[in-house]
Scaffold this motif. Structure first.
Motif, PDB file in Angstrom:
ATOM      1  N   MET A  48     -57.505  -6.659  16.214  1.00  0.00           N
ATOM      2  CA  MET A  48     -57.907  -6.766  14.939  1.00  0.00           C
ATOM      3  C   MET A  48     -56.856  -7.128  14.124  1.00  0.00           C
ATOM      4  SD  MET A  48     -61.123  -4.054  14.863  1.00  0.00           S
ATOM      5  CE  MET A  48     -61.826  -4.429  13.383  1.00  0.00           C
ATOM      6  N   PRO A  49     -57.024  -7.674  12.625  1.00  0.00           N
ATOM      7  CA  PRO A  49     -55.978  -7.785  11.680  1.00  0.00           C
ATOM      8  C   PRO A  49     -55.354  -6.418  11.140  1.00  0.00           C
ATOM      9  CG  PRO A  49     -57.988  -9.224  11.190  1.00  0.00           C
ATOM     10  CD  PRO A  49     -58.450  -8.229  12.392  1.00  0.00           C
ATOM     11  N   GLY A  72     -66.445  -3.232  22.061  1.00  0.00           N
ATOM     12  CA  GLY A  72     -66.118  -4.413  22.443  1.00  0.00           C
ATOM     13  C   GLY A  72     -64.839  -4.420  22.359  1.00  0.00           C
ATOM     14  N   VAL A  73     -63.800  -3.787  21.382  1.00  0.00           N
ATOM     15  CA  VAL A  73     -62.270  -3.709  21.408  1.00  0.00           C
ATOM     16  C   VAL A  73     -61.870  -2.243  21.431  1.00  0.00           C
ATOM     17  CG1 VAL A  73     -62.548  -5.982  20.299  1.00  0.00           C
ATOM     18  CG2 VAL A  73     -62.416  -3.833  19.207  1.00  0.00           C
ATOM     19  N   ARG A 329     -70.850  -4.342  15.728  1.00  0.00           N
ATOM     20  CA  ARG A 329     -70.027  -5.125  16.732  1.00  0.00           C
ATOM     21  C   ARG A 329     -69.834  -6.439  16.432  1.00  0.00           C
ATOM     22  NH1 ARG A 329     -70.489  -3.617  21.989  1.00  0.00           N
ATOM     23  NH2 ARG A 329     -71.096  -5.702  22.805  1.00  0.00           N
ATOM     24  N   LYS A 330     -70.593  -7.327  15.780  1.00  0.00           N
ATOM     25  CA  LYS A 330     -70.666  -8.690  15.368  1.00  0.00           C
ATOM     26  C   LYS A 330     -69.402  -8.661  14.303  1.00  0.00           C
ATOM     27  CE  LYS A 330     -72.873 -12.090  12.269  1.00  0.00           C
ATOM     28  NZ  LYS A 330     -74.267 -12.227  11.701  1.00  0.00           N
ATOM     29  N   GLN A 331     -68.858  -7.910  13.414  1.00  0.00           N
ATOM     30  CA  GLN A 331     -68.188  -7.924  12.658  1.00  0.00           C
ATOM     31  C   GLN A 331     -66.695  -7.524  13.235  1.00  0.00           C
ATOM     32  OE1 GLN A 331     -68.292  -8.892   9.349  1.00  0.00           O
ATOM     33  NE2 GLN A 331     -70.406  -8.930   9.224  1.00  0.00           N
ATOM     34  N   VAL A 336     -61.570 -10.079  15.309  1.00  0.00           N
ATOM     35  CA  VAL A 336     -60.780 -10.205  16.411  1.00  0.00           C
ATOM     36  C   VAL A 336     -60.431 -11.831  16.476  1.00  0.00           C
ATOM     37  CG1 VAL A 336     -60.331 -10.334  18.812  1.00  0.00           C
ATOM     38  CG2 VAL A 336     -61.071  -8.231  17.554  1.00  0.00           C
ATOM     39  N   ARG A 337     -61.637 -12.613  16.204  1.00  0.00           N
ATOM     40  CA  ARG A 337     -61.192 -14.094  16.317  1.00  0.00           C
ATOM     41  C   ARG A 337     -60.635 -14.657  15.167  1.00  0.00           C
ATOM     42  NH1 ARG A 337     -66.859 -14.041  17.173  1.00  0.00           N
ATOM     43  NH2 ARG A 337     -67.391 -14.432  15.120  1.00  0.00           N
TER      44      ARG A 337
END
Length: 341
Positions: A48-49, A72-73, A329-331, A336-337
């Motif tokens: 993540m940033p 998920g991370v 989870r979506k956020q 990450v993207r």
């Protein structure tokens, strides 16, 4: 500015070519570097940033692994609480350092300035009466080998009335903080320090900036915030949390003005019975809005930790709130993207 303070802003002091070669070899082979390099605190493995993690009711690394799998991370940061019953619990939390020594997370220890029971006070602390105890804390941190991976969240939420160190007299709080910092750092200069307020106007100290210890004594400016008082179920509710008196934006701006990075060591849902009628329940909108705030802080956000508590009084755990969990989870995945672009 020495290298210790460089690390607080994400910069790295110069290192030798041999260390660079070792790090490159590590990246290619997966082996550990031949020479240790003090990591940035907090370190990042989530992708993540910003550094991101959680408070988990079970104070064990396996709980952070489970949290990482659920969202998920991986988890970067583990928020924990040292004991407060007596001086040994306050000044020698060696069990925490032993527990987390082999884990990858940065450890954020929420530490009381003195025991909650007994005739202890901010005024006595400001006179230096407890300095020896905090030198013990520093010695324990240094001996553990964990000082460089530890953030001390000293006397958190001092602007509220629910803590024994409520800053009714901010000069005493400032003196106490400075003495503790100086005593502990004399033994463990790699420790980092998080000055954490509770969002909004405090009942103990309406203007929390009056208890600012000074740039020399602080690494991160922290804010604890939850989905309540008011809940983020309406546009007005979010606006008050974000833009209200001593709200999220106020503290983000304050940190930047002081040349410090912002942290959010406690944040989350609050559907439990303790805030009945004042929490937002299983509120996906709260997740959306909090991540928008994190993005707005950008590179000045040091870390955030979700308060994943299953206690019915709080009940903010993701597992208990499926709508908010899906949005969280979506956020996370979206963050990450963005970081990988």
């Amino acid at each position: 500015m020495n290298s210790r303070r460089w690390l607080s802003f994400g910069l790295v002091p110069s290192i030798g070519l041999g260390v660079v070669a070792a790090l490159l070899a590590s990246a290619l082979t997966g082996a550990g570097p031949a020479t240790a390099v003090t990591p940035e605190v907090p370190s990042k493995q989530s992708g993540m940033p910003w550094a991101s993690g959680a408070f988990m009711p079970d104070y064990v690394p396996a709980a952070q692994v489970s949290f990482g799998k659920e969202r998920g991370v991986r988890s970067d940061v583990a928020v924990v609480y040292a004991g407060r019953t007596d001086w040994d619990a306050v000044s020698n939390p060696t069990w925490l350092w032993r527990q987390w020594k082999s884990a990858p997370q940065t450890l954020v220890i929420s530490s009381a300035p003195f025991p909650e029971t007994g005739n202890w006070s901010l005024a006595a602390c400001a006179r230096g009466s407890y300095d020896e105890y905090w030198k013990d804390f520093g010695r324990s941190a240094a001996a553990s080998g964990m000082a460089g991976r530890t953030v001390v969240r000293l006397a958190w939420e001092f602007n509220g009335t629910w803590v024994a160190w409520a800053a009714y007299r901010p000069a005493d709080f400032v003196g106490c903080w400075r003495n503790i910092f100086t005593a502990a750092e004399s033994q463990a200069p790699k420790l980092r320090w998080d000055w954490t307020v509770n969002r909004g106007i405090g009942d103990a100290l309406s203007d929390a900036t009056r208890a600012w210890p000074g740039k020399k004594y602080v690494d991160f400016v922290g804010i604890d915030t939850y989905d309540g008082y008011p809940a983020v179920t309406t546009k007005a509710g979010w606006n008050k949390q974000l833009n209200g008196n001593q709200g999220l934006r106020f503290w983000a701006d304050f940190a930047r003005r002081k040349g410090k990075r912002l942290s959010v060591p406690e944040w989350g849902l609050y559907p439990g019975y303790a805030w009945k009628g004042n929490g937002g329940g299983d509120n996906a909108n709260y997740m959306t809005k909090m991540f928008s705030f994190f993005r707005s802080v950008g590179g000045n956000l040091a870390y955030e930790a979700y308060f994943n508590d299953t206690d019915p009084a709080h009940a903010g755990a993701l597992s208990l709130n499926p709508k908010a969990r899906a949005e969280y989870r979506k956020q996370v995945k979206a963050a990450v993207r963005r970081a990988s672009r």
